[in-house]
Design a protein around this motif. Structure first.
Motif, PDB file in Angstrom:
ATOM      1  N   PHE A  54       0.837  -1.193   0.000  1.00  0.00           N
ATOM      2  CA  PHE A  54       0.000   0.000   0.000  1.00  0.00           C
ATOM      3  C   PHE A  54       0.874   1.246   0.000  1.00  0.00           C
ATOM      4  CE2 PHE A  54      -2.400  -3.399   1.810  1.00  0.00           C
ATOM      5  CZ  PHE A  54      -3.706  -3.181   1.425  1.00  0.00           C
ATOM      6  N   THR A  55       0.389   2.316  -0.641  1.00  0.00           N
ATOM      7  CA  THR A  55       1.125   3.577  -0.644  1.00  0.00           C
ATOM      8  C   THR A  55       1.112   4.183   0.748  1.00  0.00           C
ATOM      9  OG1 THR A  55      -0.823   4.881  -1.194  1.00  0.00           O
ATOM     10  CG2 THR A  55       0.528   4.113  -3.043  1.00  0.00           C
ATOM     11  N   LYS A  56       2.017   5.105   0.968  1.00  0.00           N
ATOM     12  CA  LYS A  56       2.102   5.770   2.266  1.00  0.00           C
ATOM     13  C   LYS A  56       0.811   6.523   2.571  1.00  0.00           C
ATOM     14  CE  LYS A  56       5.322   8.381   5.081  1.00  0.00           C
ATOM     15  NZ  LYS A  56       6.598   9.078   5.109  1.00  0.00           N
ATOM     16  N   GLY A  57       0.074   6.917   1.532  1.00  0.00           N
ATOM     17  CA  GLY A  57      -1.179   7.641   1.708  1.00  0.00           C
ATOM     18  C   GLY A  57      -2.307   6.797   2.276  1.00  0.00           C
ATOM     19  N   VAL A  58      -2.193   5.478   2.201  1.00  0.00           N
ATOM     20  CA  VAL A  58      -3.211   4.587   2.753  1.00  0.00           C
ATOM     21  C   VAL A  58      -2.936   4.401   4.238  1.00  0.00           C
ATOM     22  CG1 VAL A  58      -4.089   2.223   2.747  1.00  0.00           C
ATOM     23  CG2 VAL A  58      -3.637   3.378   0.582  1.00  0.00           C
ATOM     24  N   ASP A  59      -3.986   4.514   5.037  1.00  0.00           N
ATOM     25  CA  ASP A  59      -3.855   4.317   6.474  1.00  0.00           C
ATOM     26  C   ASP A  59      -3.805   2.816   6.764  1.00  0.00           C
ATOM     27  OD1 ASP A  59      -3.938   4.282   9.217  1.00  0.00           O
ATOM     28  OD2 ASP A  59      -5.775   5.477   9.384  1.00  0.00           O
ATOM     29  N   ILE A  60      -2.607   2.281   6.917  1.00  0.00           N
ATOM     30  CA  ILE A  60      -2.441   0.842   7.146  1.00  0.00           C
ATOM     31  C   ILE A  60      -3.071   0.427   8.472  1.00  0.00           C
ATOM     32  CG2 ILE A  60      -0.161   0.911   8.234  1.00  0.00           C
ATOM     33  CD1 ILE A  60      -1.283  -1.646   5.586  1.00  0.00           C
ATOM     34  N   TYR A  61      -3.183   1.369   9.396  1.00  0.00           N
ATOM     35  CA  TYR A  61      -3.846   1.068  10.670  1.00  0.00           C
ATOM     36  C   TYR A  61      -5.344   0.827  10.447  1.00  0.00           C
ATOM     37  CZ  TYR A  61       0.521   2.555  12.775  1.00  0.00           C
ATOM     38  OH  TYR A  61       1.842   2.659  13.116  1.00  0.00           O
ATOM     39  N   GLU A  62      -5.919   1.519   9.475  1.00  0.00           N
ATOM     40  CA  GLU A  62      -7.324   1.291   9.116  1.00  0.00           C
ATOM     41  C   GLU A  62      -7.494  -0.114   8.542  1.00  0.00           C
ATOM     42  OE1 GLU A  62      -9.876   2.714   5.402  1.00  0.00           O
ATOM     43  OE2 GLU A  62      -9.558   4.354   6.830  1.00  0.00           O
ATOM     44  N   VAL A  63      -6.571  -0.517   7.684  1.00  0.00           N
ATOM     45  CA  VAL A  63      -6.610  -1.862   7.104  1.00  0.00           C
ATOM     46  C   VAL A  63      -6.507  -2.902   8.219  1.00  0.00           C
ATOM     47  CG1 VAL A  63      -5.405  -3.483   5.590  1.00  0.00           C
ATOM     48  CG2 VAL A  63      -5.630  -1.085   4.908  1.00  0.00           C
ATOM     49  N   GLN A  64      -5.592  -2.681   9.159  1.00  0.00           N
ATOM     50  CA  GLN A  64      -5.418  -3.587  10.286  1.00  0.00           C
ATOM     51  C   GLN A  64      -6.680  -3.635  11.139  1.00  0.00           C
ATOM     52  OE1 GLN A  64      -4.978  -2.663  13.779  1.00  0.00           O
ATOM     53  NE2 GLN A  64      -4.567  -4.744  14.394  1.00  0.00           N
ATOM     54  N   ALA A  65      -7.327  -2.499  11.356  1.00  0.00           N
ATOM     55  CA  ALA A  65      -8.550  -2.440  12.162  1.00  0.00           C
ATOM     56  C   ALA A  65      -9.693  -3.196  11.493  1.00  0.00           C
ATOM     57  CB  ALA A  65      -8.949  -0.987  12.413  1.00  0.00           C
ATOM     58  N   ILE A  66      -9.795  -3.097  10.170  1.00  0.00           N
ATOM     59  CA  ILE A  66     -10.834  -3.838   9.447  1.00  0.00           C
ATOM     60  C   ILE A  66     -10.618  -5.337   9.617  1.00  0.00           C
ATOM     61  CG2 ILE A  66     -11.718  -4.402   7.143  1.00  0.00           C
ATOM     62  CD1 ILE A  66     -11.041  -1.451   6.405  1.00  0.00           C
ATOM     63  N   LEU A  67      -9.383  -5.790   9.434  1.00  0.00           N
ATOM     64  CA  LEU A  67      -9.092  -7.202   9.619  1.00  0.00           C
ATOM     65  C   LEU A  67      -9.368  -7.661  11.042  1.00  0.00           C
ATOM     66  CD1 LEU A  67      -5.909  -7.777   7.469  1.00  0.00           C
ATOM     67  CD2 LEU A  67      -8.075  -8.991   7.296  1.00  0.00           C
ATOM     68  N   THR A  68      -8.958  -6.854  12.004  1.00  0.00           N
ATOM     69  CA  THR A  68      -9.195  -7.200  13.399  1.00  0.00           C
ATOM     70  C   THR A  68     -10.684  -7.350  13.671  1.00  0.00           C
ATOM     71  OG1 THR A  68      -7.186  -6.093  14.109  1.00  0.00           O
ATOM     72  CG2 THR A  68      -8.872  -6.446  15.786  1.00  0.00           C
ATOM     73  N   GLN A  69     -11.472  -6.421  13.150  1.00  0.00           N
ATOM     74  CA  GLN A  69     -12.913  -6.446  13.357  1.00  0.00           C
ATOM     75  C   GLN A  69     -13.523  -7.750  12.856  1.00  0.00           C
ATOM     76  OE1 GLN A  69     -14.963  -3.270  11.356  1.00  0.00           O
ATOM     77  NE2 GLN A  69     -16.968  -4.081  11.815  1.00  0.00           N
ATOM     78  N   PHE A  70     -13.122  -8.207  11.673  1.00  0.00           N
ATOM     79  CA  PHE A  70     -13.759  -9.372  11.068  1.00  0.00           C
ATOM     80  C   PHE A  70     -13.095 -10.697  11.437  1.00  0.00           C
ATOM     81  CE2 PHE A  70     -15.065  -5.962   8.046  1.00  0.00           C
ATOM     82  CZ  PHE A  70     -16.404  -5.992   8.377  1.00  0.00           C
ATOM     83  N   VAL A  71     -11.788 -10.720  11.619  1.00  0.00           N
ATOM     84  CA  VAL A  71     -11.090 -11.969  11.935  1.00  0.00           C
ATOM     85  C   VAL A  71     -11.367 -12.394  13.374  1.00  0.00           C
ATOM     86  CG1 VAL A  71      -8.805 -13.029  12.195  1.00  0.00           C
ATOM     87  CG2 VAL A  71      -9.304 -11.636  10.179  1.00  0.00           C
TER      88      VAL A  71
END
Length: 121
Positions: A102-119
């Protein structure tokens, strides 16, 4: 940055319409990312990896990963000289992780939070 193969955010509502044929009844796209010709969708039920293949991109592989199949995942944030963030997802029965950049502009913490929510369900 898309020219370098890094993902960037796309509108989940647009992805919902563009990929409606792939979604189950009532399935909702929560986040979507575009990686040159490929797309990553995080729905409320699964992770969808859409891989356009070949020169024309007419051949497409749709890889569906139910969240319950994800054994663990890792995120690596962007650094000073390394401008991209990485996501690694391990799926049960597969020794090598699925890796996405992912580019630096993407909030990787948001991606991690989405995975955490569903996994973690």
């Amino acid at each position: 940055m898309a020219l370098f193969g890094n993902a960037h955010t796309i509108d989940p509502a647009a992805a919902q319409q563009d990929y409606a044929r792939l979604l189950g009844q009532g399935e909702q796209v929560h986040a979507a990312y575009l990686l040159i010709r490929d797309t990553i969708l995080f729905t409320d039920r699964r992770l969808l990896l859409i891989d356009k293949q070949g020169i024309t991109g007419k051949k497409v592989e749709y890889h569906s990963v139910p969240y319950r199949s994800i054994t663990h995942f890792a995120v690596e944030t962007a650094g000073t000289f390394d401008l991209d963030a990485e996501l690694k997802i391990w799926v049960s029965g597969t020794p090598a992780p699925i890796q996405k950049t992912f580019t630096k502009g993407v909030d990787i913490y948001e991606v991690q939070a989405i995975l955490t929510q569903f996994v973690a369900r």
